[in-house]
Design an enzyme around this catalytic site. Structure first.
Site, short mmCIF file in Angstrom:
data_model
loop_
_atom_site.label_atom_id
_atom_site.label_comp_id
_atom_site.label_asym_id
_atom_site.label_seq_id
_atom_site.Cartn_x
_atom_site.Cartn_y
_atom_site.Cartn_z
N CYS A 262 6.37 12.70 11.17
CA CYS A 262 6.16 13.55 11.55
C CYS A 262 5.45 13.73 12.36
O CYS A 262 4.50 14.82 12.30
CB CYS A 262 5.48 13.89 9.89
SG CYS A 262 6.50 14.23 8.33
N GLN B 150 -5.60 11.02 6.42
CA GLN B 150 -5.77 9.31 7.49
C GLN B 150 -6.91 9.16 6.95
O GLN B 150 -7.74 8.05 7.47
CB GLN B 150 -4.34 9.30 8.05
CG GLN B 150 -3.04 9.11 7.44
CD GLN B 150 -2.43 8.70 7.14
OE1 GLN B 150 -3.00 7.72 6.24
NE2 GLN B 150 -1.80 9.38 6.63
N ASP C 263 -7.71 16.97 9.03
CA ASP C 263 -7.05 16.92 8.26
C ASP C 263 -7.51 15.29 8.09
O ASP C 263 -7.26 14.66 9.00
CB ASP C 263 -5.46 16.83 9.45
CG ASP C 263 -4.83 16.57 8.19
OD1 ASP C 263 -5.07 16.05 7.39
OD2 ASP C 263 -3.19 16.91 8.55
N LYS D 128 -2.72 9.96 -0.97
CA LYS D 128 -2.45 8.95 -0.15
C LYS D 128 -4.51 7.80 -0.63
O LYS D 128 -5.04 7.19 0.23
CB LYS D 128 -2.77 9.96 0.99
CG LYS D 128 -1.70 10.12 1.35
CD LYS D 128 -1.76 10.78 3.24
CE LYS D 128 -0.48 11.69 3.10
NZ LYS D 128 1.03 10.94 3.88
N HIS E 150 -0.16 15.68 12.93
CA HIS E 150 1.41 15.42 11.99
C HIS E 150 1.86 16.77 11.45
O HIS E 150 1.17 18.82 11.84
CB HIS E 150 0.44 15.58 10.72
CG HIS E 150 1.46 15.08 9.61
ND1 HIS E 150 2.50 16.23 8.96
CD2 HIS E 150 2.19 14.28 8.97
CE1 HIS E 150 3.37 16.21 7.45
NE2 HIS E 150 3.16 14.89 8.08
N1 PMP Z 1 -1.68 15.12 7.74
C1 PMP Z 1 -1.80 13.93 8.04
C2 PMP Z 1 -2.54 12.95 9.25
C3 PMP Z 1 -0.58 12.66 6.98
O1 PMP Z 1 -0.61 11.60 7.71
C4 PMP Z 1 0.21 13.31 6.18
C5 PMP Z 1 0.91 12.54 4.86
N2 PMP Z 1 1.90 11.89 6.23
C6 PMP Z 1 -0.15 14.81 5.68
C7 PMP Z 1 -0.63 15.76 6.82
C8 PMP Z 1 1.18 15.41 4.94
O2 PMP Z 1 0.51 15.12 3.86
P1 PMP Z 1 0.69 15.56 1.85
O3 PMP Z 1 2.73 15.72 2.58
O4 PMP Z 1 0.70 14.89 0.97
O5 PMP Z 1 0.40 16.75 2.65
#
Ligand code: PMP
Length: 406
Positions: free
Chosen positions: A364, A203, A200, A226, A123
């Site tokens: 993203c 997910q 990270d 999440k 991401h």
């Molecule tokens: N890493 C991953 C794999 C994600 O899916 C996301 C959210 N789509 C993020 C980071 C960022 O998370 P947040 O916007 O809650 O900080």
């Protein structure tokens, strides 16, 4: 399937509502999850009865709030099996957790010429903070590539981990391809070369059991929103030794022991990294979200979601012209696809009018889009409250999109 999903759905009032012409089908859980009523109620209750700032008061409300905030830290520690509660730092979410590490770890450990390793499936929030660090320190960003199944080329790992590599930042589960990375094997390889690892878990943590001691990761980060908790709260787990060695990320109240104009003495963990008024009611909401998930049982959740994802993939594969991106052997309940000759936004808009919420675009993860040579995908991301009937509606929707644009 071993979950009483009808009963579970009763806990999520939002799922009962009608949109344009029928009941909401919410398949955008990788973006954010819905909240069980117990989480909504506890947040209301704390605002109604106990609101007071933590750590700074001797009065009843402040004490009560502080206790609940610290109890949440313990719940999270137990949930991911950390060794100490002070290894759990509250942040605003995954993005802030990664930025914190990129800054503080970067200040302590990264110098000119060092290398940071990321993967092609990250991401943006697990790419950009490292790029910024590399720019600041004149270090180099290197990348582990993916193959057409959406799996990492792990054959490249030994060559990519050099004596210059200081940290590997890797996602647990790809938010676009659904790939579950073999973290234990990768972390062991990195550690053999003295490379620290940040995972990270945005997910990961809501779909499978995470044990940070067993994984032996140095950092594990995730977002409350999440995992069925509120927005604006997240977690950074870090090994005590590293967190102790890293300088604070932000300065302010709560992160100090004493302040004079000549010298400030920083607080101990975890408060060293929690400057200012934190999202204390968010932390209590997250505590209850984790209790909710734990009551269902994360292994039950994993099993149910796997079956539902497999049903989705099988049904999508029956539709001519649908191409799924991400066919890893070990995959989570995230399914990205495109319909031949249809832009993902167009597909998403038609599905929306059929009350189906999916995400469209790059998610993203622009490097993944560039790898596959596409501008975006339609992404259905499933949670334990989704049903096969909802998947049938999605399939019906995809067929309608095909007819409209075909
Ligand atoms: N890493 C991953 C794999 C994600 O899916 C996301 C959210 N789509 C993020 C980071 C960022 O998370 P947040 O916007 O809650 O900080």
């Amino acid at each position: 399937m071993n979950l009483d999903v009808d009963k579970i759905r009763e806990d999520f009032p939002i799922l009962k509502q009608n949109l344009y012409s029928g009941q909401l089908v919410y398949l955008d859980n990788a973006a954010t999850t819905q909240k069980p009523i117990s989480v909504i109620n506890i947040i209301n209750e704390y605002y109604l009865k106990y609101n007071a700032n933590i750590h700074r008061g001797v009065h009843y409300l402040s004490e009560k709030m502080t206790q609940a905030y610290e109890a949440s830290r313990k719940t999270i520690k137990n949930f991911i099996n950390a060794e100490h509660a002070h290894e759990i730092i509250f942040t605003s979410g995954t993005t802030e957790s990664i930025n914190l590490v990129a800054f503080s770890f970067g200040e302590q450990y990264i110098k000119e010429g060092d290398e940071i390793l990321v993967t092609q499936m990250e991401h943006h929030s697990n790419i950009v903070p490292w790029q910024m660090l590399c720019e600041r320190k004149k270090a180099k960003l290197k990348v582990i590539n993916i193959n057409t199944f959406g799996e990492l080329f792990l054959g490249e790992l030994d060559n990519l981990l050099t004596e210059k590599t200081k940290l590997l930042a890797i996602t647990h589960v790809s938010n676009t391809l659904g790939t579950i990375n073999p973290l234990k094997e990768i972390i062991a390889k990195a550690h053999k070369k003295g490379v620290y690892v940040l995972v990270d878990g945005a997910q990961g943590v809501q779909h499978q059991q995470v044990d940070v001691v067993d994984l032996d990761c140095d950092f594990y980060v995730f977002s409350g929103h999440k995992i069925y908790g509120p927005t604006g709260i997240g977690v950074l787990y870090g090994k005590e030794k590293l967190l102790n060695e890293m300088p604070p990320y932000k300065g302010g109240g709560d992160m100090i022991k004493s302040v004079t104009f000549e010298k400030t003495i920083y607080n101990d963990l975890p408060l060293k990294f929690e400057a200012g008024t934190s999202n204390f009611i968010g932390a209590i909401g997250l505590d209850h979200a984790i209790r909710y998930v734990s009551n269902i049982g994360i292994s039950n959740i994993a099993e149910y979601e796997k079956e539902l994802a497999s049903y989705t993939s099988i049904e999508l594969a029956k539709i001519e012209g649908v191409k799924v991106f991400g066919n890893a052997m070990n995959k989570s309940s995230i399914i990205s696809f495109n319909i031949q000759d249809v832009h993902s936004f167009d597909a998403g808009m038609v599905l929306d009018k059929m009350n189906i919420a999916v995400r469209t675009g790059t998610h993203c993860t622009q490097p993944i889009m560039d790898f596959f040579g596409i501008s975006g995908t339609v992404r259905a991301s499933l949670a334990f409250y989704n049903t096969t009937q909802e998947i049938d509606k999605l399939i019906e929707g995809v067929q309608k999109v095909k007819k409209l644009f075909g």
